[in-house]
Design a protein around this motif. Structure first.
Motif, PDB file in Angstrom:
ATOM      1  N   GLN A   1      19.780  51.429  44.634  1.00  0.00           N
ATOM      2  CA  GLN A   1      19.335  52.498  45.533  1.00  0.00           C
ATOM      3  C   GLN A   1      18.061  52.129  46.281  1.00  0.00           C
ATOM      4  OE1 GLN A   1      20.179  56.558  44.790  1.00  0.00           O
ATOM      5  NE2 GLN A   1      21.063  56.080  42.783  1.00  0.00           N
ATOM      6  N   LEU A   2      17.217  51.301  45.694  1.00  0.00           N
ATOM      7  CA  LEU A   2      16.028  50.839  46.424  1.00  0.00           C
ATOM      8  C   LEU A   2      16.421  49.978  47.618  1.00  0.00           C
ATOM      9  CD1 LEU A   2      13.404  49.995  43.650  1.00  0.00           C
ATOM     10  CD2 LEU A   2      13.273  51.801  45.383  1.00  0.00           C
ATOM     11  N   GLY A   3      17.597  49.388  47.577  1.00  0.00           N
ATOM     12  CA  GLY A   3      18.092  48.614  48.710  1.00  0.00           C
ATOM     13  C   GLY A   3      18.261  49.454  49.966  1.00  0.00           C
ATOM     14  N   ASP A   4      18.425  50.766  49.795  1.00  0.00           N
ATOM     15  CA  ASP A   4      18.558  51.698  50.921  1.00  0.00           C
ATOM     16  C   ASP A   4      17.238  52.384  51.259  1.00  0.00           C
ATOM     17  OD1 ASP A   4      21.294  51.186  51.119  1.00  0.00           O
ATOM     18  OD2 ASP A   4      21.805  52.787  49.707  1.00  0.00           O
ATOM     19  N   LEU A   5      16.145  51.928  50.637  1.00  0.00           N
ATOM     20  CA  LEU A   5      14.837  52.556  50.846  1.00  0.00           C
ATOM     21  C   LEU A   5      13.806  51.495  51.234  1.00  0.00           C
ATOM     22  CD1 LEU A   5      14.808  55.035  47.836  1.00  0.00           C
ATOM     23  CD2 LEU A   5      14.603  55.669  50.261  1.00  0.00           C
TER      24      LEU A   5
END
Length: 102
Positions: A13-17
């Protein structure tokens, strides 16, 4: 009650942030606003979103730079609430013309 995310879920999910990073059991990001008042306005926008979610970030204001740290203290780590609020913070920062410092 929110479920703690696994390490794999957090990293995915950090990949999208963009601009957000994990540190222990929290995630954080800093944004530089065009000026001090824009930074304060960003904090007000985020405060309203956080209040609506009943999920509140730690906030540090240093002149034009605002840093947000998220963790679900009641769960002892990161949950989907943190990810959702991080997305809202990033959107509000963009709307206010604040740029990630990462």
């Amino acid at each position: 009650m929110a479920r703690r995310l696994t390490d794999e879920e957090i990293e995915r999910q950090l990949g999208d942030l963009p601009g957000w990073a994990r540190e222990g059991e929290s995630i954080h990001a800093s944004f530089e606003a065009p000026d001090f008042l824009a930074g304060v306005a960003l904090v007000q926008d985020v405060a309203a979103a956080a209040e609506a979610m009943d999920h509140h970030p730690d906030i540090d204001i240093r002149w034009r730079t605002v840093t947000f740290t998220l963790s679900t203290h009641s769960e002892g780590g990161l949950t989907q609430l943190d990810v959702e609020l991080a997305h809202q913070i990033s959107q509000e920062a963009g709307r206010r013309g604040a740029q990630s410092t990462a």
